[in-house]
Design a protein around this motif. Structure first.
Motif, short mmCIF file in Angstrom:
data_model
loop_
_atom_site.label_atom_id
_atom_site.label_comp_id
_atom_site.label_asym_id
_atom_site.label_seq_id
_atom_site.Cartn_x
_atom_site.Cartn_y
_atom_site.Cartn_z
N ARG A 1 10.54 8.15 -9.53
CA ARG A 1 9.57 7.70 -10.52
C ARG A 1 8.33 8.58 -10.49
NH1 ARG A 1 9.98 1.10 -9.40
NH2 ARG A 1 12.25 0.94 -9.78
N SER A 2 7.60 8.60 -11.58
CA SER A 2 6.40 9.43 -11.66
C SER A 2 5.29 8.85 -10.78
CB SER A 2 5.91 9.50 -13.11
OG SER A 2 5.42 8.23 -13.52
N THR A 3 4.30 9.69 -10.50
CA THR A 3 3.16 9.24 -9.68
C THR A 3 2.44 8.08 -10.33
OG1 THR A 3 2.86 11.47 -8.79
CG2 THR A 3 0.98 9.96 -8.64
N ASP A 4 2.26 8.13 -11.65
CA ASP A 4 1.53 7.06 -12.33
C ASP A 4 2.32 5.75 -12.31
OD1 ASP A 4 -0.80 6.21 -13.96
OD2 ASP A 4 0.73 5.86 -15.48
N ILE A 5 3.65 5.82 -12.43
CA ILE A 5 4.47 4.60 -12.36
C ILE A 5 4.34 3.99 -10.97
CG2 ILE A 5 6.83 3.73 -12.30
CD1 ILE A 5 5.82 4.09 -15.11
N ARG A 6 4.37 4.84 -9.94
CA ARG A 6 4.24 4.32 -8.57
C ARG A 6 2.86 3.69 -8.36
NH1 ARG A 6 6.71 9.25 -7.06
NH2 ARG A 6 4.76 9.99 -6.14
N ARG A 7 1.83 4.25 -8.99
CA ARG A 7 0.49 3.66 -8.87
C ARG A 7 0.45 2.30 -9.57
NH1 ARG A 7 -3.53 2.47 -11.86
NH2 ARG A 7 -2.55 3.40 -13.71
N GLN A 8 1.12 2.20 -10.73
CA GLN A 8 1.05 0.97 -11.51
C GLN A 8 1.79 -0.19 -10.86
OE1 GLN A 8 1.31 0.99 -15.87
NE2 GLN A 8 1.62 3.21 -15.73
N ILE A 9 2.80 0.09 -10.04
CA ILE A 9 3.54 -0.97 -9.35
C ILE A 9 3.22 -0.86 -7.85
CG2 ILE A 9 5.80 -1.94 -8.81
CD1 ILE A 9 6.86 -0.78 -11.37
N GLN A 10 2.49 -1.82 -7.34
CA GLN A 10 2.14 -1.83 -5.92
C GLN A 10 2.78 -3.03 -5.24
OE1 GLN A 10 0.06 0.49 -3.98
NE2 GLN A 10 0.85 1.62 -5.76
N TYR A 11 3.12 -2.87 -3.97
CA TYR A 11 3.89 -3.86 -3.22
C TYR A 11 3.12 -4.25 -1.96
CZ TYR A 11 8.32 -6.01 -1.66
OH TYR A 11 9.31 -6.88 -1.29
N ILE A 12 2.99 -5.55 -1.74
CA ILE A 12 2.38 -6.05 -0.51
C ILE A 12 3.47 -6.71 0.31
CG2 ILE A 12 0.58 -7.48 0.50
CD1 ILE A 12 -0.85 -7.41 -2.19
N PHE A 13 3.65 -6.24 1.54
CA PHE A 13 4.74 -6.73 2.37
C PHE A 13 4.37 -8.00 3.12
CE2 PHE A 13 5.40 -2.22 1.77
CZ PHE A 13 6.75 -2.13 1.51
N GLN A 14 5.40 -8.72 3.54
CA GLN A 14 5.21 -10.00 4.22
C GLN A 14 4.62 -9.84 5.62
OE1 GLN A 14 8.76 -12.35 4.45
NE2 GLN A 14 7.94 -13.76 5.97
N ASN A 15 5.15 -8.90 6.39
CA ASN A 15 4.81 -8.82 7.80
C ASN A 15 3.56 -7.97 8.02
OD1 ASN A 15 4.70 -8.63 10.56
ND2 ASN A 15 6.69 -7.64 10.82
N PRO A 16 2.43 -8.56 8.36
CA PRO A 16 1.20 -7.77 8.55
C PRO A 16 1.24 -6.92 9.81
CG PRO A 16 0.80 -10.05 9.16
CD PRO A 16 2.19 -10.00 8.58
N TYR A 17 2.18 -7.22 10.72
CA TYR A 17 2.26 -6.46 11.96
C TYR A 17 3.03 -5.16 11.79
CZ TYR A 17 0.44 -10.65 14.14
OH TYR A 17 -0.35 -11.71 14.48
N GLY A 18 3.97 -5.13 10.83
CA GLY A 18 4.78 -3.95 10.65
C GLY A 18 4.40 -3.08 9.47
N SER A 19 3.45 -3.53 8.64
CA SER A 19 3.14 -2.80 7.41
C SER A 19 1.95 -1.86 7.54
CB SER A 19 2.89 -3.78 6.26
OG SER A 19 1.78 -4.61 6.54
#
Length: 625
Positions: free
Chosen positions: A427-445
């Motif tokens: 995917r393009s850089t702008d598409i990756r910027r537009q979709i952001q992901y927050i993970f469940q585990n705060p210890y591993g992210s």
């Protein structure tokens, strides 16, 4: 009663004393700064004492001290910890090693990291028995089978030959419980053992804890930020703030007629399944141990403060048998009706000219196995779509497919009118910027070798948004928005609590101003007041930026307060899909009804408390800056 000395409690076991007694416990940093102090409580055999409070309040620090352990940089500097008639503080290292796992045991928060991935489940269970002198193979085999049955798992040899990664999160946690109860300890410390579990699995784990503690007379200290869970499992509750217990008493009294303003605000911030409310956090920040004010630590955030609150630390006041509060106005506060903060909210459905995100006939695979079956859903611009279901239902696989983190799928996923490539790398850089992901585990992210400032600021450089002092300013501003001070930029992840780490992960995702935010159980590690603050923040971003969210969660009351639509997944398929309020009020599928019935509910706990209506708590002034 005007001191920290608490009344002796009669044990649940006839003729026996408390299983554990803690008096005036103090834990300090190596330079002598108290982190927790004045901690006093007792736990009877078979009783569950819940310990709640915001992240950094000292809950886990107190729990670990019952094993004679302090985390790096801390040491137990005062008070007594008695396990029956044994003084834990007087024990040497060899005695403590024999104690841990036999007389007192510990269940950590993350089951995946607490089990050895290279050893079979049966091997790990056997090690617990052999480590404490039980070397008879036949007896150990029988005990292992009994342990598995106690936690509602199969006891056949094939199951014991599995590795941890072959079990779900709930099964892993129940293995952890089996190991903790293996040697019939007198005390078990449970540190957030249901965080991240779906409601059905959580219900099973909570029932297991209650039944094992009662059946074997084991005292339990249950550390959690989830007050609804406490209502379901604990007999009594200790509320901690800034390293001190501010209220201690029976669970029903604390939830219905608490005597400390902080407890009131915690209870008021809990999302309700029966009716959606806009969530309201507690204004301000809890002080660090080194910067606690000389008087009541909660005074700067309290609407009922008077000059006397800032003069000295309040004593514990007895409000009822076994119910004490560290507030000079406790007898007045306890007469107030429990306020619900935030206005009632009914989230109307949102329609836009073109959806922000759409999935059509998405079928997901892990190798040859089909795990998602014809997923169809639409996310409108500015809308929150919640995805709920049990562990293994396909929630996270769906979310990861949208983000391009799982690329073994067919069908169509579109961002606006752009067809998305299966892999994020394509995917393009702008598409990756537009979709952001927050993970469940705060210890591993979070990268343990990068400072918080470097972690949060990394998207600014990756996407070419800002560098230098401009980036530093943006990082400081973002940390403040997620209820962390700018000084956290200099810290490393291991210097933050689990809730603080998750807020860092949220700040990292939001700093690049995405159009679609995928939240994968992001509030599971957060206390209710910070959860409310985060939900408030996300709501503001929706309104200001037109942010759209996919909200994966097992917290159905939270869904009631934040999401316009809900998709219920079971075995990789959508079984119910529609508007949140209508679905939760009148679910059409047995599976959805099952999820709702398994959800821990504070309403059920408080509705059982009898008593006449109480006067309403007075209007609150703005808290001190």
């Amino acid at each position: 009663m005007t001191t920290d000395q608490l009344p002796d409690r009669q044990s649940a076991a006839v003729g026996a004393g408390p299983a554990v007694t803690v008096r005036d416990l103090e834990i300090s940093t190596t330079n002598g700064t108290p982190v927790v102090d004045g901690i006093s409580f007792e736990i009877a055999p078979g009783e569950v004492l819940g310990v709640v409070g915001e992240s950094g309040s000292g809950k886990t620090t107190v729990g670990l001290s019952l094993l004679g352990h302090a985390r790096r940089g801390l040491e137990i500097t005062g008070g007594t910890i008695m396990l029956g008639d044994q003084d834990i503080r007087a024990m040497g290292d060899a005695d403590l090693r024999r104690l841990r796992g036999s007389l007192v045991s510990y269940v950590p928060q993350d089951p995946a990291s607490s089990l050895n991935p290279a050893l079979r489940v049966g091997t790990q269970l056997r090690e617990v028995l052999e480590a404490h002198g039980q070397n008879d193979d036949e007896q150990n085999a029988a005990r292992m089978a009994e342990m598995m049955r106690e936690v509602a798992l199969d006891d056949d040899p094939a199951y014991l030959k599995r590795y941890p990664h072959q079990l779900s999160g709930g099964q892993q946690q129940r293995i952890g419980l089996a190991m903790a109860f293996a040697n019939r300890p007198r005390l078990i410390v449970l540190d957030e053992p249901t965080t991240g579990l779906d409601v059905t699995t959580q219900s099973t784990v909570l029932a297991t804890v209650r039944e094992l503690a009662a059946a074997h007379g084991v005292a339990a200290l249950y550390v959690t930020h989830d007050l609804a869970v406490v209502a379901a499992v604990a007999t009594r509750v200790a509320v901690m703030y800034a390293g001190r217990i501010v209220e201690l008493g029976p669970a029903d009294q604390l939830f219905d007629s608490s005597g400390h303003p902080y407890t009131r605000r915690l209870v008021g911030a809990i999302p309700r399944l029966a009716g959606g409310r806009s969530l309201v956090g507690i204004p301000g920040h809890a002080p660090s141990p080194a910067k606690r004010p000389p008087g009541c630590a909660f005074a700067p955030r309290c609407s009922l403060r008077v000059d006397e609150c800032e003069a000295r630390v309040p004593d514990m006041l007895e409000l009822a048998p076994d119910h004490v509060s560290r507030c000079i106005k406790a007898r007045e506060v306890v007469t107030y009706e429990q306020a619900e903060y935030g206005d009632p909210v009914e989230l109307p459905p949102i329609e836009s000219e073109a959806p922000a995100l759409s999935l059509e006939n998405v079928v997901g695979f892990y190798g040859p196995t089909e795990v998602l079956h014809s997923i169809n859903m639409t996310l409108e611009q500015g809308e929150v779509l919640a995805i709920v279901g049990e562990s293994g239902s396909g929630k996270t696989t769906t979310a990861r497919s949208i983000a391009g983190l799982h690329h073994d799928w067919t069908g169509s996923i579109r961002l606006g009118d752009v067809e998305l490539a299966k892999s994020a790398r394509a995917r393009s850089t702008d598409i990756r910027r537009q979709i952001q992901y927050i993970f469940q585990n705060p210890y591993g992210s979070l990268n343990p070798r990068k400072t918080i400032g470097e972690t949060v600021g990394q998207p600014l450089s990756v996407f070419g948004i800002a560098t230098g002092r401009t980036a530093e300013s943006r990082v400081a501003e973002m940390l403040e928005q997620v209820s962390l001070s700018a000084s956290y930029a200099r810290r490393y992840p291991d210097q933050c609590s689990g809730g603080e780490r998750q807020r860092v992960a949220i700040a990292r995702a939001l700093i690049s101003k995405p159009s679609v935010l995928i939240c994968d159980e992001i509030t599971s590690a957060l206390d209710v007041s910070v959860q409310a603050a985060i939900v408030e923040l996300l709501g503001e971003l929706q309104r200001e930026l037109g942010l759209s969210m996919v909200f994966v969660t097992h917290n159905l009351p939270l869904v009631r307060s934040i999401a316009q639509k809900v998709a219920v997944l079971a075995d990789g398929a959508i079984v119910e899909y529609g508007e949140t309020a209508a679905m939760l009020a009148n679910p059409q599928q047995d599976y959805t009804r099952h999820l709702i019935s398994d959800t821990p509910s504070l309403e059920v706990a408080t509705s059982e408390v009898q008593g006449a209506p109480l006067p309403t708590m007075p209007n609150e002034p703005e808290p001190m800056a």
